[in-house]
Design a protein around this motif. Structure first.
Motif, PDB file in Angstrom:
ATOM      1  N   ALA A   1      -1.645  -5.635   4.367  1.00  0.00           N
ATOM      2  CA  ALA A   1      -0.502  -5.149   3.600  1.00  0.00           C
ATOM      3  C   ALA A   1       0.750  -5.935   3.947  1.00  0.00           C
ATOM      4  O   ALA A   1       0.990  -6.261   5.114  1.00  0.00           O
ATOM      5  N   GLU A   2       1.539  -6.224   2.910  1.00  0.00           N
ATOM      6  CA  GLU A   2       2.887  -6.743   3.119  1.00  0.00           C
ATOM      7  C   GLU A   2       3.823  -5.618   3.537  1.00  0.00           C
ATOM      8  O   GLU A   2       4.763  -5.822   4.298  1.00  0.00           O
ATOM      9  N   LEU A   3       3.543  -4.431   3.000  1.00  0.00           N
ATOM     10  CA  LEU A   3       4.365  -3.256   3.263  1.00  0.00           C
ATOM     11  C   LEU A   3       3.491  -2.031   3.080  1.00  0.00           C
ATOM     12  O   LEU A   3       2.682  -1.965   2.155  1.00  0.00           O
ATOM     13  N   LEU A   4       3.668  -1.048   3.954  1.00  0.00           N
ATOM     14  CA  LEU A   4       2.961   0.231   3.873  1.00  0.00           C
ATOM     15  C   LEU A   4       3.990   1.317   3.619  1.00  0.00           C
ATOM     16  O   LEU A   4       4.986   1.421   4.359  1.00  0.00           O
ATOM     17  N   ILE A   5       3.758   2.118   2.575  1.00  0.00           N
ATOM     18  CA  ILE A   5       4.666   3.211   2.224  1.00  0.00           C
ATOM     19  C   ILE A   5       3.894   4.519   2.229  1.00  0.00           C
ATOM     20  O   ILE A   5       2.821   4.613   1.632  1.00  0.00           O
ATOM     21  N   ASN A   6       4.439   5.515   2.899  1.00  0.00           N
ATOM     22  CA  ASN A   6       3.886   6.868   2.844  1.00  0.00           C
ATOM     23  C   ASN A   6       4.896   7.757   2.136  1.00  0.00           C
ATOM     24  O   ASN A   6       6.102   7.680   2.401  1.00  0.00           O
ATOM     25  N   THR A   7       4.407   8.581   1.227  1.00  0.00           N
ATOM     26  CA  THR A   7       5.303   9.435   0.460  1.00  0.00           C
ATOM     27  C   THR A   7       4.697  10.818   0.290  1.00  0.00           C
ATOM     28  O   THR A   7       3.612  11.107   0.797  1.00  0.00           O
ATOM     29  N   GLY A   8       5.408  11.674  -0.417  1.00  0.00           N
ATOM     30  CA  GLY A   8       4.964  13.051  -0.615  1.00  0.00           C
ATOM     31  C   GLY A   8       6.137  13.997  -0.474  1.00  0.00           C
ATOM     32  O   GLY A   8       7.294  13.625  -0.680  1.00  0.00           O
ATOM     33  N   CYS A   9       5.829  15.220  -0.102  1.00  0.00           N
ATOM     34  CA  CYS A   9       6.864  16.237   0.065  1.00  0.00           C
ATOM     35  C   CYS A   9       7.086  16.504   1.547  1.00  0.00           C
ATOM     36  O   CYS A   9       6.315  16.083   2.402  1.00  0.00           O
ATOM     37  N   GLY A  10       8.165  17.215   1.846  1.00  0.00           N
ATOM     38  CA  GLY A  10       8.469  17.589   3.223  1.00  0.00           C
ATOM     39  C   GLY A  10       9.433  18.747   3.246  1.00  0.00           C
ATOM     40  O   GLY A  10      10.076  19.070   2.238  1.00  0.00           O
TER      41      GLY A  10
ATOM     42  N   ILE B   1       0.855  -1.192   0.000  1.00  0.00           N
ATOM     43  CA  ILE B   1       0.000   0.000   0.000  1.00  0.00           C
ATOM     44  C   ILE B   1       0.889   1.239   0.000  1.00  0.00           C
ATOM     45  O   ILE B   1       1.820   1.342   0.808  1.00  0.00           O
ATOM     46  N   VAL B   2       0.606   2.153  -0.911  1.00  0.00           N
ATOM     47  CA  VAL B   2       1.332   3.427  -0.991  1.00  0.00           C
ATOM     48  C   VAL B   2       0.325   4.554  -0.814  1.00  0.00           C
ATOM     49  O   VAL B   2      -0.686   4.611  -1.531  1.00  0.00           O
ATOM     50  N   THR B   3       0.599   5.451   0.125  1.00  0.00           N
ATOM     51  CA  THR B   3      -0.309   6.573   0.376  1.00  0.00           C
ATOM     52  C   THR B   3       0.431   7.902   0.285  1.00  0.00           C
ATOM     53  O   THR B   3       1.641   7.984   0.512  1.00  0.00           O
ATOM     54  N   ALA B   4      -0.322   8.932  -0.055  1.00  0.00           N
ATOM     55  CA  ALA B   4       0.149  10.315  -0.002  1.00  0.00           C
ATOM     56  C   ALA B   4      -1.064  11.198   0.172  1.00  0.00           C
ATOM     57  O   ALA B   4      -2.203  10.779  -0.043  1.00  0.00           O
ATOM     58  N   SER B   5      -0.836  12.441   0.519  1.00  0.00           N
ATOM     59  CA  SER B   5      -1.961  13.316   0.842  1.00  0.00           C
ATOM     60  C   SER B   5      -2.664  13.867  -0.392  1.00  0.00           C
ATOM     61  O   SER B   5      -3.847  14.210  -0.330  1.00  0.00           O
ATOM     62  N   THR B   6      -1.957  13.964  -1.528  1.00  0.00           N
ATOM     63  CA  THR B   6      -2.538  14.566  -2.732  1.00  0.00           C
ATOM     64  C   THR B   6      -2.265  13.701  -3.960  1.00  0.00           C
ATOM     65  O   THR B   6      -1.326  12.900  -3.989  1.00  0.00           O
ATOM     66  N   THR B   7      -3.067  13.905  -4.996  1.00  0.00           N
ATOM     67  CA  THR B   7      -2.865  13.185  -6.260  1.00  0.00           C
ATOM     68  C   THR B   7      -1.534  13.546  -6.897  1.00  0.00           C
ATOM     69  O   THR B   7      -0.869  12.691  -7.494  1.00  0.00           O
ATOM     70  N   LEU B   8      -1.106  14.812  -6.783  1.00  0.00           N
ATOM     71  CA  LEU B   8       0.173  15.240  -7.348  1.00  0.00           C
ATOM     72  C   LEU B   8       1.316  14.377  -6.831  1.00  0.00           C
ATOM     73  O   LEU B   8       2.250  14.049  -7.574  1.00  0.00           O
ATOM     74  N   GLU B   9       1.237  13.996  -5.570  1.00  0.00           N
ATOM     75  CA  GLU B   9       2.306  13.218  -4.953  1.00  0.00           C
ATOM     76  C   GLU B   9       2.289  11.738  -5.360  1.00  0.00           C
ATOM     77  O   GLU B   9       3.199  10.990  -5.007  1.00  0.00           O
ATOM     78  N   LEU B  10       1.260  11.344  -6.127  1.00  0.00           N
ATOM     79  CA  LEU B  10       1.126   9.952  -6.562  1.00  0.00           C
ATOM     80  C   LEU B  10       0.966   9.798  -8.070  1.00  0.00           C
ATOM     81  O   LEU B  10       0.982   8.675  -8.575  1.00  0.00           O
ATOM     82  N   SER B  11       0.803  10.895  -8.805  1.00  0.00           N
ATOM     83  CA  SER B  11       0.423  10.814 -10.221  1.00  0.00           C
ATOM     84  C   SER B  11       1.445  10.065 -11.064  1.00  0.00           C
ATOM     85  O   SER B  11       1.070   9.276 -11.951  1.00  0.00           O
ATOM     86  N   GLU B  12       2.735  10.295 -10.849  1.00  0.00           N
ATOM     87  CA  GLU B  12       3.754   9.590 -11.631  1.00  0.00           C
ATOM     88  C   GLU B  12       3.797   8.114 -11.261  1.00  0.00           C
ATOM     89  O   GLU B  12       4.060   7.261 -12.120  1.00  0.00           O
ATOM     90  N   LEU B  13       3.542   7.810 -10.014  1.00  0.00           N
ATOM     91  CA  LEU B  13       3.506   6.421  -9.567  1.00  0.00           C
ATOM     92  C   LEU B  13       2.317   5.689 -10.188  1.00  0.00           C
ATOM     93  O   LEU B  13       2.436   4.548 -10.636  1.00  0.00           O
ATOM     94  N   ILE B  14       1.182   6.360 -10.239  1.00  0.00           N
ATOM     95  CA  ILE B  14      -0.011   5.771 -10.854  1.00  0.00           C
ATOM     96  C   ILE B  14       0.238   5.509 -12.342  1.00  0.00           C
ATOM     97  O   ILE B  14      -0.050   4.421 -12.858  1.00  0.00           O
TER      98      ILE B  14
END
Length: 243
Positions: A69-78, A5-18
């Motif tokens: 989930a086998e693995l949980l990933i959170n991503t985005g900016c900071g 599972i990969v999560t982020a707060s906005t679509t921008l932070e996931l669009s390239e991954l999608i």
């Protein structure tokens, strides 16, 4: 096998991954925008949580209850704290996550949740107050891969806040409370919500700005989130089927 599972707060932070995993939108996962993909042998669930700790924790709980989930990933900016070795466009990888503004404001200054004495999580011999320790082997493995790919990267403690630091003084105040290399608004909540499920958790953020007096002309949000997603596409491509 359960998904990654990969999560982020906005679509921008996931669009390239999608796009890079050819993920397709799915319905029926509560209020969330969710995408699924099969990528290099791994099943992926990619979800937009919304901004902030409440949205992130609610989404994480829903996703883990629904899919596991086998693995949980959170991503985005900071935002990177000055002196930590990070610059705009670099990657930060969390070795721990701290709820940096959960506590008590006293006449003698700010105090952590330990003053109250009620942990945010208790189980498996753990009493977690503000800081959630993460899997160091997982974090250091991701750091090593990022270096191999040529990214500027630092693995260190992350601080999660409800109010972003828009001034250098606020950043300095946070660092007086806890050590940190990166400030964000969701990671600590995701880490806390994952604790009862005992799911391995990895947090990777692209640095969009320094923690300083707020000056948007010095930010590069698109570069930050793009770098994080490029790294994750490679990381997921080479992820062992059992993490």
């Amino acid at each position: 096998m359960k998904p990654v599972i990969v999560t982020a707060s906005t679509t921008l932070e996931l669009s390239e991954l999608i796009a890079g995993t050819s993920a397709v939108a799915v319905t029926g996962v509560g209020h969330l925008r969710v995408y699924r993909a099969s990528y290099r042998g791994a099943e992926l669930v990619i979800a937009v949580t919304g901004i902030g700790k409440v949205n992130a924790a609610a989404a994480t709980t829903l996703l883990l209850e629904r899919f596991g989930a086998e693995l949980l990933i959170n991503t985005g900016c900071g935002g990177a704290f000055p002196g930590c070795g990070l610059g705009v466009g670099d990657l930060a990888i969390a070795q721990s996550e701290t709820l940096a503004d959960e506590g008590v404001q006293t006449p003698d200054g700010w105090k952590s949740l330990e003053l109250i004495g009620i942990p945010v999580f208790q189980g498996d011999g753990k009493r977690i107050f503000n800081t959630v320790p993460l899997d160091l082997d997982l974090a250091r493995g991701a750091e090593a891969r990022a270096r191999e790919l040529g990214h500027g990267v630092v693995c260190g403690p992350f601080l999660t806040v409800s109010t972003c630091s828009g001034s250098a003084l606020q950043g300095q105040e946070l660092l007086r409370r806890f050590p940190g290399v990166c400030e964000n608004m969701e990671g600590g909540a995701v880490a806390q919500a994952a604790l009862p499920y005992a799911v391995p958790f990895l947090e990777v953020r692209g640095i969009s700005n320094m923690v300083e007096d707020r000056d948007l002309s010095r930010w590069d949000l698109k570069l930050a989130v793009s770098q994080a997603q490029k790294f994750l596409l490679d990381y997921l491509e080479h992820l062992p089927l059992s993490v």
